[in-house]
Scaffold this active site. Structure first.
Site, mmCIF file in Angstrom:
data_model
loop_
_atom_site.group_PDB
_atom_site.id
_atom_site.type_symbol
_atom_site.label_atom_id
_atom_site.label_comp_id
_atom_site.label_asym_id
_atom_site.label_seq_id
_atom_site.Cartn_x
_atom_site.Cartn_y
_atom_site.Cartn_z
ATOM 1 N N ARG A 124 -3.853 24.751 18.986
ATOM 2 C CA ARG A 124 -4.100 24.544 17.756
ATOM 3 C C ARG A 124 -5.332 23.978 17.460
ATOM 4 O O ARG A 124 -5.931 22.785 17.785
ATOM 5 C CB ARG A 124 -3.160 24.292 16.928
ATOM 6 C CG ARG A 124 -2.646 24.890 16.547
ATOM 7 C CD ARG A 124 -0.959 24.908 15.983
ATOM 8 N NE ARG A 124 -0.041 25.992 15.724
ATOM 9 C CZ ARG A 124 1.411 26.092 15.377
ATOM 10 N NH1 ARG A 124 1.613 24.846 15.124
ATOM 11 N NH2 ARG A 124 1.967 27.370 14.591
ATOM 12 N N ARG A 176 -6.216 1.748 -12.908
ATOM 13 C CA ARG A 176 -7.644 2.438 -13.685
ATOM 14 C C ARG A 176 -7.532 1.750 -15.082
ATOM 15 O O ARG A 176 -6.837 2.812 -16.162
ATOM 16 C CB ARG A 176 -7.696 3.352 -13.171
ATOM 17 C CG ARG A 176 -8.032 3.214 -11.546
ATOM 18 C CD ARG A 176 -8.575 4.885 -11.081
ATOM 19 N NE ARG A 176 -8.945 4.526 -9.898
ATOM 20 C CZ ARG A 176 -8.085 4.693 -8.278
ATOM 21 N NH1 ARG A 176 -6.659 5.820 -9.019
ATOM 22 N NH2 ARG A 176 -8.248 5.299 -7.565
ATOM 23 N N ASP A 206 -15.090 -0.233 -6.453
ATOM 24 C CA ASP A 206 -16.503 -0.277 -6.857
ATOM 25 C C ASP A 206 -16.509 -0.110 -8.806
ATOM 26 O O ASP A 206 -16.530 -0.647 -8.948
ATOM 27 C CB ASP A 206 -17.427 0.559 -6.001
ATOM 28 C CG ASP A 206 -17.042 1.993 -6.294
ATOM 29 O OD1 ASP A 206 -15.870 2.471 -6.656
ATOM 30 O OD2 ASP A 206 -17.824 2.776 -6.454
ATOM 31 N N GLY A 241 -7.157 1.271 -6.745
ATOM 32 C CA GLY A 241 -6.179 2.021 -6.380
ATOM 33 C C GLY A 241 -5.850 0.994 -5.465
ATOM 34 O O GLY A 241 -6.575 0.178 -4.231
ATOM 35 N N MET A 256 -8.878 9.591 3.311
ATOM 36 C CA MET A 256 -9.190 9.798 2.137
ATOM 37 C C MET A 256 -10.896 9.092 2.271
ATOM 38 O O MET A 256 -11.320 8.829 2.446
ATOM 39 C CB MET A 256 -8.277 8.324 1.236
ATOM 40 C CG MET A 256 -6.990 9.163 0.560
ATOM 41 S SD MET A 256 -6.077 7.860 -0.458
ATOM 42 C CE MET A 256 -5.074 8.822 -0.893
ATOM 43 N N GLU A 269 -11.999 13.705 2.676
ATOM 44 C CA GLU A 269 -11.292 14.298 0.942
ATOM 45 C C GLU A 269 -12.162 14.390 0.193
ATOM 46 O O GLU A 269 -13.437 13.761 0.343
ATOM 47 C CB GLU A 269 -10.557 13.590 0.254
ATOM 48 C CG GLU A 269 -11.234 12.171 -0.014
ATOM 49 C CD GLU A 269 -10.236 11.056 -0.589
ATOM 50 O OE1 GLU A 269 -9.674 11.735 -1.938
ATOM 51 O OE2 GLU A 269 -10.408 10.491 -1.290
ATOM 52 N N ASP A 324 -16.517 1.031 0.898
ATOM 53 C CA ASP A 324 -17.734 1.564 0.039
ATOM 54 C C ASP A 324 -17.763 0.413 -0.640
ATOM 55 O O ASP A 324 -18.849 0.650 -1.392
ATOM 56 C CB ASP A 324 -17.398 3.093 -0.550
ATOM 57 C CG ASP A 324 -16.301 2.591 -1.549
ATOM 58 O OD1 ASP A 324 -15.781 1.739 -1.583
ATOM 59 O OD2 ASP A 324 -15.993 3.742 -2.648
ATOM 60 N N ARG A 357 -12.486 8.675 -0.626
ATOM 61 C CA ARG A 357 -13.479 9.202 -2.364
ATOM 62 C C ARG A 357 -15.135 10.073 -1.189
ATOM 63 O O ARG A 357 -15.114 11.183 -1.052
ATOM 64 C CB ARG A 357 -13.713 8.518 -3.044
ATOM 65 C CG ARG A 357 -13.752 8.895 -4.151
ATOM 66 C CD ARG A 357 -13.938 7.458 -5.181
ATOM 67 N NE ARG A 357 -12.730 6.316 -5.812
ATOM 68 C CZ ARG A 357 -11.962 7.428 -6.673
ATOM 69 N NH1 ARG A 357 -12.169 7.715 -6.956
ATOM 70 N NH2 ARG A 357 -10.932 6.164 -6.665
ATOM 71 N N THR A 383 -10.455 -2.233 -1.522
ATOM 72 C CA THR A 383 -10.019 -1.473 -1.139
ATOM 73 C C THR A 383 -10.334 -0.444 0.034
ATOM 74 O O THR A 383 -10.926 -0.660 0.991
ATOM 75 C CB THR A 383 -11.810 -0.455 -2.129
ATOM 76 O OG1 THR A 383 -11.252 1.285 -2.021
ATOM 77 C CG2 THR A 383 -12.948 -1.242 -1.458
ATOM 78 N N ILE A 384 -9.642 0.497 0.663
ATOM 79 C CA ILE A 384 -9.305 1.286 1.599
ATOM 80 C C ILE A 384 -10.429 1.770 1.938
ATOM 81 O O ILE A 384 -10.667 2.577 3.338
ATOM 82 C CB ILE A 384 -8.165 1.860 1.487
ATOM 83 C CG1 ILE A 384 -8.221 3.339 0.997
ATOM 84 C CG2 ILE A 384 -7.225 1.559 1.601
ATOM 85 C CD1 ILE A 384 -7.033 4.413 1.499
ATOM 86 N N ASP A 385 -11.680 2.429 0.584
ATOM 87 C CA ASP A 385 -12.642 2.965 1.450
ATOM 88 C C ASP A 385 -13.415 2.514 2.091
ATOM 89 O O ASP A 385 -14.616 3.566 2.643
ATOM 90 C CB ASP A 385 -13.038 3.930 0.185
ATOM 91 C CG ASP A 385 -12.118 4.654 -0.364
ATOM 92 O OD1 ASP A 385 -10.972 5.231 -0.368
ATOM 93 O OD2 ASP A 385 -12.775 4.415 -1.849
ATOM 94 N N HIS A 400 -1.277 9.501 0.516
ATOM 95 C CA HIS A 400 -0.665 8.274 -0.605
ATOM 96 C C HIS A 400 -0.743 7.533 0.684
ATOM 97 O O HIS A 400 -0.606 6.179 0.784
ATOM 98 C CB HIS A 400 -0.143 8.289 -1.590
ATOM 99 C CG HIS A 400 -1.317 8.282 -2.629
ATOM 100 N ND1 HIS A 400 -1.976 9.455 -3.068
ATOM 101 C CD2 HIS A 400 -1.767 7.708 -3.990
ATOM 102 C CE1 HIS A 400 -2.784 9.728 -3.976
ATOM 103 N NE2 HIS A 400 -2.855 9.004 -4.159
ATOM 104 N N GLY A 454 -9.677 9.753 19.371
ATOM 105 C CA GLY A 454 -10.589 10.769 19.797
ATOM 106 C C GLY A 454 -10.641 12.452 19.593
ATOM 107 O O GLY A 454 -10.590 13.290 20.240
ATOM 108 N N ALA A 455 -11.197 12.392 18.049
ATOM 109 C CA ALA A 455 -11.057 13.374 17.670
ATOM 110 C C ALA A 455 -12.407 13.993 18.169
ATOM 111 O O ALA A 455 -13.187 13.361 18.807
ATOM 112 C CB ALA A 455 -11.196 13.141 16.061
HETATM 113 O O1 F6P Z 1 -10.688 4.554 -4.187
HETATM 114 C C1 F6P Z 1 -8.639 4.502 -3.278
HETATM 115 C C2 F6P Z 1 -8.461 5.821 -2.767
HETATM 116 O O2 F6P Z 1 -7.519 6.381 -2.385
HETATM 117 C C3 F6P Z 1 -9.784 6.975 -2.787
HETATM 118 O O3 F6P Z 1 -10.438 7.556 -1.522
HETATM 119 C C4 F6P Z 1 -8.852 8.130 -3.249
HETATM 120 O O4 F6P Z 1 -9.566 8.808 -3.519
HETATM 121 C C5 F6P Z 1 -9.119 7.376 -4.671
HETATM 122 O O5 F6P Z 1 -8.198 6.608 -4.359
HETATM 123 C C6 F6P Z 1 -7.194 8.293 -4.695
HETATM 124 O O6 F6P Z 1 -6.901 7.955 -6.190
HETATM 125 P P1 F6P Z 1 -5.087 7.999 -7.403
HETATM 126 O O7 F6P Z 1 -3.949 7.457 -6.118
HETATM 127 O O8 F6P Z 1 -5.590 7.797 -8.461
HETATM 128 O O9 F6P Z 1 -4.758 9.426 -6.607
#
Ligand code: F6P
Length: 325
Positions: free
Chosen positions: A165, A74, A105, A13, A172, A225, A132, A174, A128-130, A255, A188-189
């Protein structure tokens, strides 16, 4: 001194700051007498020999741009031994003596397997934005995504408050809750539902039992997610069923979290790590990821970097809970 080519690719990603990383690697490499080949579409482009030599001008005016000028993918083929054999042959043919892989990863797992099978030098950079990857406090792209989420939640808060509400906002990550946990604190959620806190107690029940809405007329819950269907929609449907008195809505940010101009922090991180990737090559490092820990650049063996379940700081859960009363 005449040196071989350094190949650079972005994989998995895309993340904001990948372009700043490409710029840093290219310019540092050229400064030290390497030539550089930019490989398109990640490992796919390596297998299919899609690349071009990069000059310092090719990376002008990209530090501020999201996405990746090298494109990304990928690659299923690189997961096969035939695919990796083709990639190795292309590296030989193109006189690429070292590969710099910018990705998450899956991308670094691919690099590790490749380096185990062939006598190649790979340097990984965490993109990566995750957030991780283990062995690094942060990854390139994470800070920008976090800021994007916070900006969105601030806007959602306006309508949540006006209509009184509960909003479940899905982000995102993963199977990692860094984006959810820290965006919840920063916006502040009222709660975050994250994979790392899936204990016996139900996070939704906990949130309800903490007495949300006793004193507030709206709530925001950030949810990571989920591959097993327990994302924001699952929790919203449960509230609608179990607590029909509440007015519930769902926003899935999707996205848009991946795009946009990188934050200053991500640009600086990308520049430091990209520069160090070339230092690593000069020092004879092989098959390590360059990360950052306590503001110091470090080398992390691939095996360590791709370990599952990077721990989230559990004290953050207490911070959020206490501040959202
Ligand atoms: O690993 C980065 C990421 O944005 C995850 O947070 C997300 O689950 C995944 O990629 C989404 O992938 P794609 O762009 O293939 O839908």
């Amino acid at each position: 001194m005449e040196r071989g080519f350094v190949g650079i690719l972005t994989s998995g990603g895309d993340a904001s700051g990948m372009n700043a990383t490409i710029r840093a690697v290219t310019r540092s490499a050229i400064c030290h007498g390497f030539k550089v080949k930019g490989i398109f579409r990640g490992y796919e482009g390596l297998i299919n020999d899609e690349m071009k030599e990069m000059s310092t001008e090719d990376v002008s005016n990209i530090i501020q741009r999201g996405g990746t000028i090298l494109k990304t993918a990928r690659s299923k083929e690189f997961e096969t031994s035939e695919g990796r054999k083709k990639a190795y042959e292309v590296m030989q043919k193109e006189n690429i003596s070292a590969l710099v892989v910018i990705g998450g990863d899956g991308s670094l797992r691919g690099a590790r397997t490749f380096a185990e099978e062939y006598d190649v030098t790979c340097i990984g950079l965490p993109g990566t934005i995750d957030n991780d990857l283990c062995g690094t406090d942060v990854t390139i792209g994470y800070d920008t995504a976090l800021n994007t989420i916070v900006e969105c939640v601030d806007k959602i808060r306006d309508t949540a408050t006006s209509h009184e509400r509960i909003f479940f906002v899905e982000v995102m990550g993963r199977d990692a809750g860094f984006l959810a946990q820290n965006s919840a604190i920063a916006s502040g959620a009222e709660a975050a539902i994250i994979p790392e806190d899936q204990t016996d107690s139900d996070q939704l029940e906990e949130f309800i039992s903490r007495g949300f809405r006793k004193t507030k007329n709206s709530s925001i819950v950030i949810v990571t997610e989920s591959p097993n269907g327990k994302g924001a929609t699952y929790y919203a449907e449960r509230v609608m069923r179990e607590y029909p008195q509440y007015d519930v809505r769902v926003t899935i940010l999707g996205h848009l979290q991946r795009g946009g101009s990188p934050s200053a922090n991500d640009r600086i991180l990308a520049s430091r790590l990209g520069y160090t990737a070339i230092q690593a090559l000069l020092e004879g490092q092989r098959n390590v990821m360059v990360g950052i820990r306590n503001d110091e650049v470090v080398y992390v063996p691939f095996t360590e970097a791709i370990k599952k379940n990077k721990p989230i700081d559990k004290s953050l859960i207490a911070v959020l809970n206490e501040l959202s009363i």
